[in-house]
Enzyme design. Structure first.
Site, mmCIF file in Angstrom:
data_model
loop_
_atom_site.group_PDB
_atom_site.id
_atom_site.type_symbol
_atom_site.label_atom_id
_atom_site.label_comp_id
_atom_site.label_asym_id
_atom_site.label_seq_id
_atom_site.Cartn_x
_atom_site.Cartn_y
_atom_site.Cartn_z
ATOM 1 N N LYS A 178 6.525 14.171 14.823
ATOM 2 C CA LYS A 178 7.191 15.251 14.084
ATOM 3 C C LYS A 178 8.008 16.106 15.059
ATOM 4 C CE LYS A 178 4.135 15.381 10.132
ATOM 5 N NZ LYS A 178 4.875 15.313 8.872
ATOM 6 N N HIS A 219 -4.572 14.107 13.872
ATOM 7 C CA HIS A 219 -3.335 14.899 13.825
ATOM 8 C C HIS A 219 -3.492 16.259 14.513
ATOM 9 C CE1 HIS A 219 -1.949 11.783 11.272
ATOM 10 N NE2 HIS A 219 -2.254 12.308 10.097
ATOM 11 N N LEU A 269 0.942 3.818 2.251
ATOM 12 C CA LEU A 269 1.669 4.172 3.474
ATOM 13 C C LEU A 269 2.940 3.335 3.617
ATOM 14 C CD1 LEU A 269 1.640 5.707 6.251
ATOM 15 C CD2 LEU A 269 0.742 3.595 7.195
ATOM 16 N N ALA A 270 2.800 2.036 3.363
ATOM 17 C CA ALA A 270 3.959 1.149 3.509
ATOM 18 C C ALA A 270 5.095 1.632 2.602
ATOM 19 C CB ALA A 270 3.571 -0.284 3.170
ATOM 20 N N HIS A 299 1.238 9.891 13.340
ATOM 21 C CA HIS A 299 2.624 10.284 13.024
ATOM 22 C C HIS A 299 2.894 11.755 13.303
ATOM 23 C CE1 HIS A 299 0.978 11.420 9.039
ATOM 24 N NE2 HIS A 299 2.085 12.105 8.847
ATOM 25 N N TYR A 300 1.850 12.568 13.477
ATOM 26 C CA TYR A 300 2.118 13.955 13.829
ATOM 27 C C TYR A 300 2.786 14.060 15.202
ATOM 28 C CZ TYR A 300 0.899 16.542 9.791
ATOM 29 O OH TYR A 300 0.964 17.088 8.540
ATOM 30 N N TYR A 348 9.059 31.133 15.231
ATOM 31 C CA TYR A 348 9.395 32.554 15.202
ATOM 32 C C TYR A 348 8.298 33.387 15.845
ATOM 33 C CZ TYR A 348 6.661 32.620 10.819
ATOM 34 O OH TYR A 348 5.682 32.479 9.868
ATOM 35 N N LYS A 372 -7.937 23.974 11.169
ATOM 36 C CA LYS A 372 -8.383 23.856 9.774
ATOM 37 C C LYS A 372 -7.434 22.976 8.981
ATOM 38 C CE LYS A 372 -6.723 28.470 8.419
ATOM 39 N NZ LYS A 372 -7.073 29.770 7.857
ATOM 40 N N GLY A 418 0.785 -1.240 0.000
ATOM 41 C CA GLY A 418 0.000 0.000 0.000
ATOM 42 C C GLY A 418 0.811 1.280 0.000
HETATM 43 N N1 LIG Z 1 -1.143 6.803 2.916
HETATM 44 C C1 LIG Z 1 -0.790 7.716 3.832
HETATM 45 O O1 LIG Z 1 -0.125 8.725 3.579
HETATM 46 C C2 LIG Z 1 -1.195 7.509 5.246
HETATM 47 C C3 LIG Z 1 -2.016 6.452 5.603
HETATM 48 N N2 LIG Z 1 -2.334 6.269 6.909
HETATM 49 C C4 LIG Z 1 -3.170 5.146 7.322
HETATM 50 O O2 LIG Z 1 -2.527 3.925 6.974
HETATM 51 C C5 LIG Z 1 -3.473 2.937 6.635
HETATM 52 C C6 LIG Z 1 -3.162 2.399 5.246
HETATM 53 O O3 LIG Z 1 -3.259 3.485 4.340
HETATM 54 P P1 LIG Z 1 -2.817 3.352 2.809
HETATM 55 O O4 LIG Z 1 -1.518 2.651 2.705
HETATM 56 O O5 LIG Z 1 -2.964 4.687 2.225
HETATM 57 O O6 LIG Z 1 -3.973 2.403 2.253
HETATM 58 P P2 LIG Z 1 -4.065 1.615 0.871
HETATM 59 O O7 LIG Z 1 -5.383 1.944 0.297
HETATM 60 O O8 LIG Z 1 -2.867 1.841 0.036
HETATM 61 O O9 LIG Z 1 -4.138 0.101 1.375
HETATM 62 C C7 LIG Z 1 -3.028 -0.647 1.868
HETATM 63 C C8 LIG Z 1 -3.105 -2.076 1.358
HETATM 64 O O10 LIG Z 1 -4.216 -2.711 1.961
HETATM 65 C C9 LIG Z 1 -4.849 -3.571 1.018
HETATM 66 N N3 LIG Z 1 -6.237 -3.125 0.881
HETATM 67 C C10 LIG Z 1 -6.693 -1.989 0.335
HETATM 68 N N4 LIG Z 1 -8.033 -1.926 0.427
HETATM 69 C C11 LIG Z 1 -8.420 -3.035 1.055
HETATM 70 C C12 LIG Z 1 -9.676 -3.543 1.454
HETATM 71 N N5 LIG Z 1 -10.801 -2.884 1.221
HETATM 72 N N6 LIG Z 1 -9.715 -4.735 2.090
HETATM 73 C C13 LIG Z 1 -8.587 -5.400 2.348
HETATM 74 N N7 LIG Z 1 -7.365 -4.948 1.977
HETATM 75 C C14 LIG Z 1 -7.274 -3.792 1.354
HETATM 76 C C15 LIG Z 1 -4.102 -3.450 -0.274
HETATM 77 O O11 LIG Z 1 -3.166 -4.518 -0.364
HETATM 78 P P3 LIG Z 1 -3.438 -5.883 -1.159
HETATM 79 O O12 LIG Z 1 -4.604 -5.657 -2.066
HETATM 80 O O13 LIG Z 1 -2.155 -6.162 -1.866
HETATM 81 O O14 LIG Z 1 -3.714 -6.843 -0.062
HETATM 82 C C16 LIG Z 1 -3.347 -2.161 -0.119
HETATM 83 O O15 LIG Z 1 -2.124 -2.167 -0.821
HETATM 84 C C17 LIG Z 1 -4.849 3.609 6.723
HETATM 85 O O16 LIG Z 1 -5.389 3.337 7.979
HETATM 86 C C18 LIG Z 1 -4.509 5.097 6.628
HETATM 87 O O17 LIG Z 1 -5.414 5.892 7.317
HETATM 88 C C19 LIG Z 1 -1.863 7.093 7.887
HETATM 89 C C20 LIG Z 1 -1.044 8.132 7.583
HETATM 90 C C21 LIG Z 1 -0.665 8.464 6.245
HETATM 91 O O1 LIG Z 2 -2.357 10.791 7.839
HETATM 92 C C1 LIG Z 2 -2.272 11.400 6.795
HETATM 93 O O2 LIG Z 2 -1.266 12.282 6.654
HETATM 94 C C2 LIG Z 2 -0.869 12.710 5.363
HETATM 95 C C3 LIG Z 2 -0.029 13.956 5.595
HETATM 96 O O3 LIG Z 2 1.106 13.626 6.316
HETATM 97 P P1 LIG Z 2 2.396 14.576 6.240
HETATM 98 O O4 LIG Z 2 3.320 13.962 7.201
HETATM 99 O O5 LIG Z 2 2.876 14.527 4.821
HETATM 100 O O6 LIG Z 2 1.971 15.936 6.617
HETATM 101 C C4 LIG Z 2 -2.036 12.996 4.480
HETATM 102 O O7 LIG Z 2 -1.585 13.261 3.160
HETATM 103 C C5 LIG Z 2 -2.952 11.785 4.458
HETATM 104 O O8 LIG Z 2 -4.117 12.106 3.737
HETATM 105 C C6 LIG Z 2 -3.347 11.358 5.821
HETATM 106 O O9 LIG Z 2 -3.990 10.088 5.768
#
Ligand SMILES: NC(=O)C1=CN([C@@H]2O[C@H](COP(=O)(O)OP(=O)(O)OC[C@H]3O[C@@H](n4cnc5c(N)ncnc54)[C@H](OP(=O)(O)O)[C@@H]3O)[C@@H](O)[C@H]2O)C=CC1
Ligand SMILES: O=C1O[C@H](COP(=O)(O)O)[C@@H](O)[C@H](O)[C@H]1O
Length: 634
Positions: free
Chosen positions: A337, A395, A164-165, A333-334, A533, A485, A162
């Site tokens: 920071k 956050h 985030l990973a 993650h905030y 500042y 906001k 995904g």
């Molecule tokens: N993206 C970001 O910047 C941030 C995300 N987060 C949090 O991290 C978590 C993951 O976010 P993110 O990586 O963006 O999510 P993704 O939509 O990229 O999903 C991650 C992985 O989960 C699997 N997946 C997606 N949808 C489903 C589903 N409906 N049912 C089962 N598996 C699913 C997929 O892997 P596969 O199909 O290969 O199994 C996908 O690659 C969320 O809780 C999000 O709020 C927090 C901070 C920042």
């Molecule tokens: O948790 C999340 O944070 C990012 C913003 O993170 P930042 O460290 O780049 O400020 C945001 O883009 C995303 O929508 C949200 O899920």
């Protein structure tokens, strides 16, 4: 799957270049070339540990060059013996001068000679460890280096394919590895539903790794050492059987091969998946993939923790049924920071702020998050969540909590979290009508609107911008509007706190100061370009008595050599998980109160007949009607 890594790829030759703070994530390397050629990490070759003897070579395990030397905390006091520059102070503290500070001083030629007093003080920053103090509170890299190495560790990133990973988790794990902050024996497992070979997984990770550090030559070398420790396991989040096969893989490929006498191996599961699969994933971990024996199992859960009070209740019970509170790390993650962490220091370690940090001196506070890009492919997640749940409820509320809470009794995690909870309980309930909402729209210049994103249903009313005022019913903050906001696809990327002070009473300058700047303002810029500042009124130099706004600046990149190497929030937080440090993680009752605060408003704005709907705003600009909620100044 295969555990075999050809030694040539695993210890690919040292090479130069490719470095710098923003070193290219892809670089020529033996390992990479081997992957590209399809010859690396081939299946069918005898399995063995991907690194010689299961331990990093001594040179690689040593503290990284140019950084502070290591402090060994023993019997409650730090030993400065291996620090080289250490000395015991008169009051019994062990003072250790850091090499990084020395480098900083050396990098500023002329400082010492132009300031004779500078010669009287050490040219390096000094770290004091008082006898009997808890070294875990000494937030120094040295102590972390010592403790992080203990205990073999398997890290499993659930949802490894995904956003985030890829964007955050793997780069953070690599960065910890780069800085020698991971245990000597560790592996990383990616877990997700799609089919992927170990080779493809490594290739995917390789595309995400960067070295924010200066030592670029070492970066390529470290990538080559890191990738062989990464494996992929295909599985389904709600199928315990696939967690059982994951368990077997970790045992066979890693734990069974650890050197005799190793500490019990630990397991860290990072749930980088949508909230809908948190509970089944945790169940799979509990049923089939827990650490064995005395090893610990820790599970990192990403925000948003549910989507309202009711769903959090369900999630809470589901997680609570399979994991203890000690094992759950709710990450925001905030909180990791740098500037957010500095809020407590700024407030409670400086005599100038605390006496004026209240309703008698502060007129208003703004906590702002702006992003210049839209959802861009994350619509499947975002449309069900919206900006209030994505950013505000977690956050921004966390930033608010650290900014506004009372001083904690100590820096212990529970004392800090108690104060946050107490503050959140003092916030007045929010209704939908307290919010101003926006949604970005397509522009004539060709910027796509929110509903143009694939996966967003036509006519979606999901807000991409929201603002509201928090009102705190306590002695410190009563009557001070705290505006929060947040928005996507706005005019710029910024996250900052602006504390606006009341005007000076009894103007003796005939209104000139107010014309220059109506209110002093303290700005804490979390990102980009970290800074603190103060906006003040100053006399312009010269024979006139003209007044203008001026700034007292603390720009991190000018102030500290270390600011070149500010860790990403995820690095700090993942390291804290490994060390069992919970201050920066969200406690169960904090989440509950946060949802109780926002749920009535969310229900109101999401009701079919709601009149609180987002105003359309051209992508790339600030929503004008929605800039401030209706009662900001009431
Ligand atoms: N993206 C970001 O910047 C941030 C995300 N987060 C949090 O991290 C978590 C993951 O976010 P993110 O990586 O963006 O999510 P993704 O939509 O990229 O999903 C991650 C992985 O989960 C699997 N997946 C997606 N949808 C489903 C589903 N409906 N049912 C089962 N598996 C699913 C997929 O892997 P596969 O199909 O290969 O199994 C996908 O690659 C969320 O809780 C999000 O709020 C927090 C901070 C920042
Ligand atoms: O948790 C999340 O944070 C990012 C913003 O993170 P930042 O460290 O780049 O400020 C945001 O883009 C995303 O929508 C949200 O899920």
């Amino acid at each position: 799957m295969t555990a075999f890594i050809p030694a040539a790829a695993a210890v690919a030759s040292t090479r130069s270049g490719g470095g710098g703070r923003h070193a290219p994530s892809r670089r020529p390397s033996a390992a990479h070339a081997a992957v590209a050629a399809g010859s690396g990490w081939a299946a069918g070759t005898p399995a063995r540990l991907p690194w010689p003897g299961g331990r990093l070579p001594a040179a690689a395990a040593a503290p990284f060059p140019g950084r502070e030397p290591r402090i060994t905390a023993s019997a409650g006091a730090a030993s400065a013996a291996d620090a080289g520059a250490g000395a015991a102070t008169a009051n019994g503290e062990a003072a250790v001068a850091g090499a990084a500070g020395g480098a900083a001083a050396a990098a500023a030629p002329g400082v010492a000679s132009s300031n004779p007093a500078a010669e009287l003080v050490p040219s390096r920053p000094t770290i004091h460890v008082a006898p009997g103090s808890d070294p875990s509170l000494m937030d120094s890299v040295h102590v972390r280096l010592d403790t992080a190495r203990h205990g073999p560790l398997a890290m499993v990133v659930v949802g490894a394919s995904g956003d985030l990973a890829k964007k955050k988790t793997f780069p953070a794990i690599f960065s910890l590895f780069y800085h020698d902050l991971l245990p000597d024996d560790f592996v990383v497992y990616g877990f997700a539903r799609r089919a992927m070979s170990d080779e493809a997984f490594r290739e995917m990770i390789l595309g995400t790794l960067t070295c924010r550090v200066i030592d670029g030559a070492r970066c390529a070398e470290r990538m080559d050492a890191f990738l062989p420790r990464c494996f992929y396991h295909m599985g389904t989040y709600d199928d315990p059987e696939t967690f059982a096969t994951l368990d077997a893989a970790i045992v066979d490929n890693f734990e069974r091969r650890l050197p005799a006498g190793s500490d019990p191996p630990n397991r860290l599961f990072y749930l980088a998946v949508p909230p809908s699969v948190f509970a089944p994933s945790a169940e799979g971990v509990n049923t089939a993939a827990r650490a064995k024996g005395n090893g610990w199992t820790r599970v990192v859960v990403e925000k948003p923790f549910g989507r309202d009070s009711a769903s959090y209740g369900v999630l809470r019970s589901a997680l609570g049924a399979v994991l203890s509170e000690d094992e759950i790390y709710r990450i925001d993650h905030y909180c990791g920071k740098e500037l957010v962490q500095n809020l407590m220091t700024l407030r409670f370690a400086n005599a100038v702020f605390e006496p004026i940090w209240n309703r008698h001196h502060i007129e208003s506070v703004q906590i702002v998050f702006k992003e210049p890009f839209g959802v861009e492919g994350r619509a499947g997640y975002f449309d069900n969540i919206g900006i209030v749940r994505d950013i505000m409820q977690n956050h921004l509320l966390q930033v608010f909590a650290l900014l506004a809470m009372e001083p904690p009794v100590s820096l212990h995690a529970e004392d800090i979290r108690n104060e946050k909870v107490k503050l959140l309980r003092s916030v007045m309930p929010l209704a939908a009508t307290d919010f101003a909402l926006g949604q970005y729209e397509a522009t004539p210049e060709g910027k796509p609107g929110y509903t143009d994103d694939e996966g967003v249903p036509a006519g979606s009313r999901t807000p991409t911008f929201a603002s509201c005022v928090l009102k705190v019913n306590n002695a410190r903050w009563a009557g001070v509007p705290i505006l929060i906001k947040a928005g996507k696809a706005l005019d710029e990327r910024v996250a900052e706190v602006r504390v606006q002070f009341k005007p000076v009473a009894g103007d003796i300058f005939g209104g000139r100061p107010a014309r220059a700047l109506a209110n002093n303002e303290l700005v804490i810029r979390v990102q980009p370009d970290e800074a603190i500042y103060m906006r003040i009124v100053s006399k312009v130099p010269g024979l006139t008595s003209r007044m203008e706004e001026a700034r007292l600046n603390l720009f991190y990149r000018h102030a500290w050599e270390e600011s070149k190497d500010i860790p990403d929030a995820y690095e700090r937080l993942i390291l804290d998980v490994i060390q069992g440090e919970k201050s920066l993680f969200i406690r169960d009752d904090e989440v509950e109160i946060a949802w109780d605060l926002f749920t009535p408003a969310l229900q109101g704005m999401e009701a079919p007949d709601s009149e609180v709907v987002p105003d359309g705003t051209p992508a790339g600009s600030i929503p004008s009607a929605a800039r401030l909620p209706p009662d900001f100044y009431s």
